[in-house]
Design an enzyme around this catalytic site. Structure first.
Site, PDB file in Angstrom:
ATOM      1  CG  ASP A 166      66.003  54.497  53.872  1.00 40.53           C
ATOM      2  OD1 ASP A 166      65.533  54.392  52.721  1.00 40.53           O
ATOM      3  OD2 ASP A 166      67.176  54.202  54.176  1.00 40.53           O
ATOM      4  CD  GLU A 196      35.420  30.030  56.914  1.00 31.18           C
ATOM      5  OE1 GLU A 196      35.540  28.893  57.387  1.00 31.18           O
ATOM      6  OE2 GLU A 196      34.764  30.268  55.886  1.00 31.18           O
ATOM      7  CD  GLU A 249      41.378  26.070  58.186  1.00 30.71           C
ATOM      8  OE1 GLU A 249      40.258  25.547  58.300  1.00 30.71           O
ATOM      9  OE2 GLU A 249      42.204  25.714  57.336  1.00 30.71           O
ATOM     10  CD  GLU A 296      39.461  23.567  60.783  1.00 26.65           C
ATOM     11  OE1 GLU A 296      39.470  22.381  60.401  1.00 26.65           O
ATOM     12  OE2 GLU A 296      38.512  24.336  60.531  1.00 26.65           O
ATOM     13  CD  GLU A 311      37.841  28.163  60.661  1.00 26.42           C
ATOM     14  OE1 GLU A 311      38.245  27.213  59.967  1.00 26.42           O
ATOM     15  OE2 GLU A 311      36.707  28.659  60.546  1.00 26.42           O
ATOM     16  CG  HIS A 371      37.642  28.629  53.625  1.00 23.63           C
ATOM     17  ND1 HIS A 371      36.800  27.711  54.200  1.00 23.63           N
ATOM     18  CD2 HIS A 371      38.647  27.913  53.066  1.00 23.63           C
ATOM     19  CE1 HIS A 371      37.285  26.488  54.001  1.00 23.63           C
ATOM     20  NE2 HIS A 371      38.409  26.592  53.325  1.00 23.63           N
ATOM     21  NE  ARG A 379      31.805  22.452  54.965  1.00 20.88           N
ATOM     22  CZ  ARG A 379      31.341  23.507  55.617  1.00 20.88           C
ATOM     23  NH1 ARG A 379      30.061  23.726  55.738  1.00 20.88           N
ATOM     24  NH2 ARG A 379      32.181  24.368  56.178  1.00 20.88           N
ATOM     25  CD  GLU A 381      33.636  28.787  52.515  1.00 26.47           C
ATOM     26  OE1 GLU A 381      32.929  27.886  52.037  1.00 26.47           O
ATOM     27  OE2 GLU A 381      34.155  28.715  53.631  1.00 26.47           O
ATOM     28  NE  ARG A 385      35.505  25.132  50.868  1.00 26.67           N
ATOM     29  CZ  ARG A 385      36.252  24.082  50.578  1.00 26.67           C
ATOM     30  NH1 ARG A 385      36.610  23.859  49.342  1.00 26.67           N
ATOM     31  NH2 ARG A 385      36.630  23.258  51.505  1.00 26.67           N
TER      32      ARG A 385
HETATM   33  P1  ADP Z   1      32.270  27.919  57.376  1.00 30.80           P
HETATM   34  O1  ADP Z   1      30.845  27.445  57.407  1.00 30.80           O
HETATM   35  O2  ADP Z   1      32.831  27.911  55.998  1.00 30.80           O
HETATM   36  O3  ADP Z   1      33.149  27.204  58.376  1.00 30.80           O
HETATM   37  P2  ADP Z   1      32.493  30.182  59.189  1.00 30.80           P
HETATM   38  O4  ADP Z   1      31.240  30.182  59.982  1.00 30.80           O
HETATM   39  O5  ADP Z   1      33.713  29.619  59.822  1.00 30.80           O
HETATM   40  O6  ADP Z   1      32.174  29.471  57.781  1.00 30.80           O
HETATM   41  O7  ADP Z   1      32.839  31.675  58.717  1.00 30.80           O
HETATM   42  C1  ADP Z   1      31.931  32.450  58.010  1.00 30.80           C
HETATM   43  C2  ADP Z   1      32.478  33.867  57.819  1.00 30.80           C
HETATM   44  O8  ADP Z   1      31.621  34.558  56.883  1.00 30.80           O
HETATM   45  C3  ADP Z   1      32.501  34.709  59.087  1.00 30.80           C
HETATM   46  O9  ADP Z   1      33.695  35.479  59.123  1.00 30.80           O
HETATM   47  C4  ADP Z   1      31.280  35.625  58.889  1.00 30.80           C
HETATM   48  O10 ADP Z   1      31.357  36.857  59.595  1.00 30.80           O
HETATM   49  C5  ADP Z   1      31.327  35.845  57.402  1.00 30.80           C
HETATM   50  N1  ADP Z   1      30.096  36.389  56.803  1.00 30.80           N
HETATM   51  C6  ADP Z   1      28.816  36.285  57.226  1.00 30.80           C
HETATM   52  N2  ADP Z   1      27.981  36.993  56.425  1.00 30.80           N
HETATM   53  C7  ADP Z   1      28.762  37.587  55.475  1.00 30.80           C
HETATM   54  C8  ADP Z   1      28.512  38.466  54.381  1.00 30.80           C
HETATM   55  N3  ADP Z   1      27.299  38.891  54.071  1.00 30.80           N
HETATM   56  N4  ADP Z   1      29.570  38.867  53.641  1.00 30.80           N
HETATM   57  C9  ADP Z   1      30.814  38.454  53.919  1.00 30.80           C
HETATM   58  N5  ADP Z   1      31.113  37.630  54.936  1.00 30.80           N
HETATM   59  C10 ADP Z   1      30.107  37.202  55.715  1.00 30.80           C
HETATM   60 MG    MG Z   2      34.794  27.940  55.279  1.00 32.93          MG
HETATM   61 MG    MG Z   3      38.252  25.621  58.687  1.00 34.11          MG
HETATM   62 MG    MG Z   4      35.031  27.918  59.235  1.00 36.09          MG
END
Ligand code: ADP
Ligand code: MG
Ligand code: MG
Ligand code: MG
Ligand code: MG
Length: 443
Positions: free
Chosen positions: A52, A131, A133, A188, A195, A244, A315, A332, A334
């Site tokens: 439902d 990512e 958190e 974090e 994270e 992110h 960043r 990325e 953010r």
């Molecule tokens: P940061 O440097 O921002 O802290 P992280 O290392 O914590 O980044 O996370 C990076 C994320 O990006 C991971 O989930 C990773 O698997 C992902 N990632 C890596 N290569 C690719 C890609 N080609 N496309 C999408 N995501 C990716």
């Molecule tokens: Mg990040």
């Molecule tokens: Mg973080």
């Molecule tokens: Mg990260």
């Protein structure tokens, strides 16, 4: 894993599974369950399981409430924290109308439609790495969550074993048992904040995985006497929790954002994708940052973005191009936070990027200096816009966007705006602790 109906029926028997939870989400990404016993599983796998829908937010009115759940057999997973005899498993489902058409209020369907668009444009995979958190808070004597962290002892405190680190290790183990590939897990910036990153995958699996992730984190936290929250900004004055979103488009196994000949080794598609997100960002903010509290995270001083800009060096902007190239070339975003509905957020991000590619939207020059140090005049000069400053502004931007209406479909678009307006109106009228502190004695 790719499972057939027969595979599932066999595994369930082998593993002694007794209950199966059929899962789906409402338009806000809140997980819903219909539990069935193993005896009813075959019927459910034949798409004959009815429920439902009238009690689910953003679904339907009472008079048209019968809905069908169609389990996606590839999402089969056993909950590792439940008993080992008479186990509990889950299947994520698509929601269908009695006439066999997909229900337009099902956010998973929205994402499938967006992915279809990417396929039509010649991309076979939209890869996403989130990512996530979150905070771990202590519970009080009655078991109610507090906003007190377990590890805010002073700098020299040797303290007892960190409850949070133990909980996080168990979370990673449970996630791995459910098929996650954990890439990293770390404490974090803020006390009590963590994270856990898992490997990117196609957008549909990743959206499913984000829901599973939250369930696992909350469940394991509870078993450690802690409360896990994905609320974006639980405590004033310290970093909030973001999610992110790393994205890339693939075709025939090649990352289409990579071009070794470009100075930044980014493809034209990547630049246009950035352009599309920047153009549409203000109108999709109510999807990526959906609650009143989301906007308390998007303020200067806590590593969260406030302005709409991109950079391959810095960043802090809204869109960052991490240094990795080749197959790991990615953009990325953010601003999103973990309160978002991942199906809708990934739909909106993808469609915004595709809009950029389709309409060849060249992004402005990258902003490699610290935007927060610029004066409002300098930002104006460089044409740098800000994200909506609160939910009210975000809803206004959403409401006037035919682009978002197209992404979400009229059904979700209208229900979403209606609910978000109500949320804002209620918040707006509430008298806060801050006001009492500021005004009660002064006036
Ligand atoms: P940061 O440097 O921002 O802290 P992280 O290392 O914590 O980044 O996370 C990076 C994320 O990006 C991971 O989930 C990773 O698997 C992902 N990632 C890596 N290569 C690719 C890609 N080609 N496309 C999408 N995501 C990716
Ligand atoms: Mg990040
Ligand atoms: Mg973080
Ligand atoms: Mg990260
Ligand atoms: Mg990292």
């Amino acid at each position: 894993p790719i499972y057939s109906k027969e595979d599932i029926l066999r595994i369930v028997k082998e593993q002694d599974v007794k209950f199966i939870r059929l899962q789906f989400t409402d338009i806000f990404g809140i997980l819903k369950n219909v539990a069935i016993t193993v005896e009813q599983l075959e019927k459910a796998l034949d798409n004959k399981c009815m429920f439902d829908g009238s009690s689910i937010e953003g679904f339907v009115r009472i008079e048209e409430s019968d809905m069908y759940l169609r389990p996606d057999t590839n999402t089969f997973a056993i909950f590792p924290w439940r008993p080992q005899t008479g186990k509990v498993a889950r299947l994520i489902c698509d929601v269908y109308n009695p006439d066999g058409t997909p229900f337009l209020g099902d956010p998973r369907h929205t994402l499938k439609r967006a992915l279809q668009r990417a396929t039509e444009m010649g991309y076979d995979t939209f890869n996403v790495g989130p990512e996530c958190e979150f905070f771990l808070f202590l519970t009080d004597n009655e078991g109610n969550p507090t906003t007190v962290t377990h590890d805010n002892g002073g700098y020299f405190d040797l303290g007892p074993v960190d409850l949070g680190e133990n909980a996080r290790r168990d979370m990673c183990m449970a996630l791995e048992e459910m098929g996650f590939e954990i890439e990293a897990s770390h404490h974090e910036v803020a006390p009590g904040q963590h994270e856990i990153d898992f490997k990117y995958g196609d957008a549909l699996s990743t959206a499913d995985a984000i829901l599973t992730f939250k369930l696992v984190v909350k469940t394991i936290a509870q078993r450690h006497g802690l409360h896990a929250t994905f609320m974006p900004k639980p405590i004033f004055g310290i970093n909030g929790s973001g999610m992110h979103i790393n994205t890339s488009l693939f075709k025939d196994g090649n990352n289409m954002f990579y071009d070794e000949k470009d100075p930044l080794q980014l493809s034209q598609d990547a630049y246009w994708f950035i352009g599309g997100i920047m153009k549409n960002m203000r109108s999709i903010a109510a999807i990526t940052n959906p609650i009143v509290n989301s906007y308390k995270r998007l303020v200067p001083g806590y590593e969260a973005p406030v302005y709409i800009a991109w950079s391959a060096r810095n960043r802090s902007p809204l869109i960052r191009v991490p240094a990795a190239r080749g197959a790991s070339t990615r953009l990325e975003l953010r601003c999103p936070d973990p309160a978002c509905n991942p199906y809708l957020a990934l739909s909106a991000i993808l469609m915004a990027g595709l809009d950029g590619i389709q309409n060849k939207i060249q992004p402005p020059a990258s902003t490699d200096k610290n935007i927060f140090n610029m004066t409002p005049e300098q930002r104006e000069e460089e044409g740098i816009n800000a994200l909506p400053k609160n939910l009210d502004e975000a809803i206004e931007e959403l409401e006037k966007s035919s682009f978002v209406k197209d992404v979400l479909g009229a059904h979700i678009f209208e229900k979403y705006i209606e609910a978000k307006r109500e949320e804002w109106d209620e918040y707006k009228a509430k008298v806060s602790k801050w006001e009492i502190e500021q005004y009660l004695t002064k006036y």
